[in-house]
Structures are given as structure tokens and as C-alpha cells.
Design a protein around this motif. Structure first.
Motif, short mmCIF file in Angstrom:
data_model
loop_
_atom_site.label_atom_id
_atom_site.label_comp_id
_atom_site.label_asym_id
_atom_site.label_seq_id
_atom_site.Cartn_x
_atom_site.Cartn_y
_atom_site.Cartn_z
N ALA A 34 0.84 -1.21 0.00
CA ALA A 34 0.00 0.00 0.00
C ALA A 34 0.87 1.26 0.00
CB ALA A 34 -0.92 -0.01 1.22
N GLU A 35 1.94 1.24 0.78
CA GLU A 35 2.83 2.40 0.81
C GLU A 35 3.54 2.60 -0.53
OE1 GLU A 35 5.12 1.51 4.33
OE2 GLU A 35 3.78 2.73 5.57
N GLN A 40 3.81 5.66 -5.75
CA GLN A 40 3.62 5.70 -7.21
C GLN A 40 2.61 6.77 -7.59
OE1 GLN A 40 2.50 1.87 -8.73
NE2 GLN A 40 4.29 0.85 -7.85
N VAL A 41 1.51 6.82 -6.86
CA VAL A 41 0.47 7.80 -7.15
C VAL A 41 1.02 9.21 -6.94
CG1 VAL A 41 -1.75 8.71 -6.33
CG2 VAL A 41 -1.45 6.26 -6.67
N GLY A 42 1.80 9.40 -5.90
CA GLY A 42 2.40 10.70 -5.63
C GLY A 42 3.34 11.13 -6.74
N ARG A 43 4.14 10.20 -7.24
CA ARG A 43 5.06 10.52 -8.33
C ARG A 43 4.30 10.85 -9.61
NH1 ARG A 43 8.05 6.18 -6.04
NH2 ARG A 43 7.22 4.75 -7.58
N ARG A 44 3.23 10.13 -9.88
CA ARG A 44 2.44 10.39 -11.08
C ARG A 44 1.79 11.75 -11.03
NH1 ARG A 44 -0.21 4.77 -11.51
NH2 ARG A 44 1.36 3.67 -12.70
N SER A 45 1.26 12.12 -9.87
CA SER A 45 0.58 13.41 -9.78
C SER A 45 1.56 14.56 -9.95
CB SER A 45 -0.19 13.54 -8.47
OG SER A 45 0.70 13.59 -7.37
N GLN A 46 2.81 14.38 -9.54
CA GLN A 46 3.81 15.41 -9.73
C GLN A 46 4.19 15.53 -11.20
OE1 GLN A 46 6.99 14.22 -7.15
NE2 GLN A 46 6.02 15.06 -5.33
#
Length: 63
Positions: A34-35, A40-46
């Protein structure tokens, strides 16, 4: 996704209190997954931020 992570942390604490060592290990594996997904989601949004710059007008557009 943060909600899932928080739930897993709570379940790990419960399993540790109850002495369910096998359950603790499985939950820790799930927590790591989950972490990783959150990262991954954080990197994509950036990366998704695109600068379009300032719009330019032509002299004939304002007439």
C-alpha cells in the motif's frame, strides 16, 4: 489509499497485541504494498503538471 494504509496499521497493532505473529507478517507485506502504491500515485501526480505558458494575442484579435 491512505485510508487503507491507516487500517492496515491498526490491524497490525491489534495482531501484535493478540500475538498473531503470522497475521502480523502478512499485514506488514500488505502495508508495504500500500505504501509503495501511494508513492507511485504521488510521483504520477507530480509528473502530470504541464505548463502551458501564457496565452498570446494577435493584434487583429482585439478588434
Amino acid at each position: 489509499m491512505e485510508e487503507i494504509r491507516d487500517n492496515l496499521v491498526a490491524r497490525i497493532a491489534e495482531a501484535e497485541r493478540e500475538g498473531w505473529l503470522g497475521k502480523v507478517e502478512g499485514l506488514k507485506v500488505s502495508l508495504a504494498g500500500a505504501e509503495d502504491k501511494l508513492a507511485q500515485v504521488g510521483r504520477r501526480s507530480q509528473k502530470a503538471t504541464i505548463s502551458l505558458g501564457m496565452p498570446q494575442t494577435r493584434s487583429g484579435d482585439l478588434e
